[in-house]
Design a protein around this motif. Structure first.
Motif, short mmCIF file in Angstrom:
data_model
loop_
_atom_site.label_atom_id
_atom_site.label_comp_id
_atom_site.label_asym_id
_atom_site.label_seq_id
_atom_site.Cartn_x
_atom_site.Cartn_y
_atom_site.Cartn_z
N MET A 14 -8.24 -9.55 125.57
CA MET A 14 -6.81 -9.82 125.74
C MET A 14 -6.56 -11.31 125.75
O MET A 14 -5.56 -11.80 125.23
CB MET A 14 -6.31 -9.22 127.06
CG MET A 14 -5.91 -7.77 126.98
SD MET A 14 -5.52 -7.15 128.64
CE MET A 14 -4.22 -8.29 129.10
N GLY A 15 -7.50 -12.04 126.37
CA GLY A 15 -7.35 -13.48 126.49
C GLY A 15 -7.33 -14.19 125.16
O GLY A 15 -6.88 -15.32 125.06
N GLN A 16 -7.82 -13.51 124.12
CA GLN A 16 -7.78 -14.11 122.80
C GLN A 16 -6.33 -14.38 122.40
O GLN A 16 -6.05 -15.28 121.64
CB GLN A 16 -8.42 -13.18 121.76
CG GLN A 16 -9.80 -12.70 122.14
CD GLN A 16 -10.81 -13.81 122.24
OE1 GLN A 16 -10.85 -14.68 121.39
NE2 GLN A 16 -11.63 -13.79 123.26
N ASP A 17 -5.43 -13.58 122.93
CA ASP A 17 -4.01 -13.77 122.62
C ASP A 17 -3.32 -14.62 123.67
O ASP A 17 -2.13 -14.79 123.65
CB ASP A 17 -3.29 -12.42 122.55
CG ASP A 17 -4.03 -11.44 121.66
OD1 ASP A 17 -4.61 -11.91 120.67
OD2 ASP A 17 -4.01 -10.25 121.96
N ASN A 40 -22.11 -14.10 128.28
CA ASN A 40 -22.60 -14.17 126.91
C ASN A 40 -21.63 -13.50 125.94
O ASN A 40 -21.36 -14.03 124.87
CB ASN A 40 -23.97 -13.48 126.80
CG ASN A 40 -25.06 -14.32 127.44
OD1 ASN A 40 -24.91 -15.53 127.60
ND2 ASN A 40 -26.15 -13.68 127.81
N ALA A 41 -21.11 -12.34 126.34
CA ALA A 41 -20.18 -11.62 125.48
C ALA A 41 -18.94 -12.47 125.22
O ALA A 41 -18.44 -12.53 124.10
CB ALA A 41 -19.80 -10.30 126.12
N LEU A 48 -16.93 -16.06 117.56
CA LEU A 48 -16.47 -15.27 116.42
C LEU A 48 -15.01 -15.59 116.10
O LEU A 48 -14.64 -15.73 114.94
CB LEU A 48 -16.59 -13.78 116.75
CG LEU A 48 -17.96 -13.16 116.51
CD1 LEU A 48 -17.95 -11.70 116.93
CD2 LEU A 48 -18.35 -13.28 115.05
N ARG A 49 -14.21 -15.71 117.18
CA ARG A 49 -12.78 -15.95 116.97
C ARG A 49 -12.58 -17.27 116.24
O ARG A 49 -11.79 -17.38 115.31
CB ARG A 49 -12.07 -15.97 118.32
CG ARG A 49 -10.57 -15.91 118.23
CD ARG A 49 -9.98 -15.91 119.62
NE ARG A 49 -10.26 -17.15 120.32
CZ ARG A 49 -9.55 -18.28 120.13
NH1 ARG A 49 -8.56 -18.29 119.30
NH2 ARG A 49 -9.86 -19.36 120.79
N ARG A 50 -13.34 -18.30 116.67
CA ARG A 50 -13.21 -19.60 116.01
C ARG A 50 -13.69 -19.55 114.57
O ARG A 50 -13.11 -20.14 113.68
CB ARG A 50 -14.00 -20.66 116.77
CG ARG A 50 -13.30 -21.04 118.05
CD ARG A 50 -13.94 -22.22 118.70
NE ARG A 50 -13.38 -22.42 120.02
CZ ARG A 50 -13.84 -23.30 120.89
NH1 ARG A 50 -14.87 -24.05 120.58
NH2 ARG A 50 -13.26 -23.45 122.06
N ALA A 51 -14.80 -18.83 114.35
CA ALA A 51 -15.34 -18.72 113.00
C ALA A 51 -14.33 -18.02 112.09
O ALA A 51 -14.10 -18.44 110.96
CB ALA A 51 -16.65 -17.94 113.03
N MET A 52 -13.71 -16.95 112.61
CA MET A 52 -12.72 -16.22 111.82
C MET A 52 -11.51 -17.10 111.52
O MET A 52 -10.98 -17.09 110.41
CB MET A 52 -12.26 -14.97 112.57
CG MET A 52 -13.33 -13.91 112.74
SD MET A 52 -13.96 -13.31 111.16
CE MET A 52 -12.60 -12.25 110.66
#
Ligand SMILES: [Zn+2]
Length: 64
Positions: A14-17, A40-41, A48-52
């Motif tokens: 959720m924090g990704q948003d 770690n997760a 991953l979010r930054r790579a995407m």
């Protein structure tokens, strides 16, 4: 006010948003500090979010 790993993982995604409130964010930080698995997760999700995001940027500029 301990989060379970399941709740912590949910808050991380959720924090990704950036939709977390202050209390949720604080509880999540505490959990990530004491729980290596979720720490770690969270790092992997962030990576991953930054790579995407970077890929999406590159695609956008390549197509324009
Ligand atoms: Zn955990």
């Amino acid at each position: 006010m301990m989060l379970s790993c399941k709740e912590a993982t949910r808050l991380v995604s959720m924090g990704q948003d950036r939709s977390l409130g202050f209390a949720e964010r604080a509880m999540l930080r505490v959990h990530l500090a004491i729980c290596r698995g979720c720490g770690n997760a969270a790092r992997q999700l962030e990576f991953l979010r930054r790579a995407m995001a970077r890929l999406a940027e590159q695609d956008g500029t390549a197509e324009r």
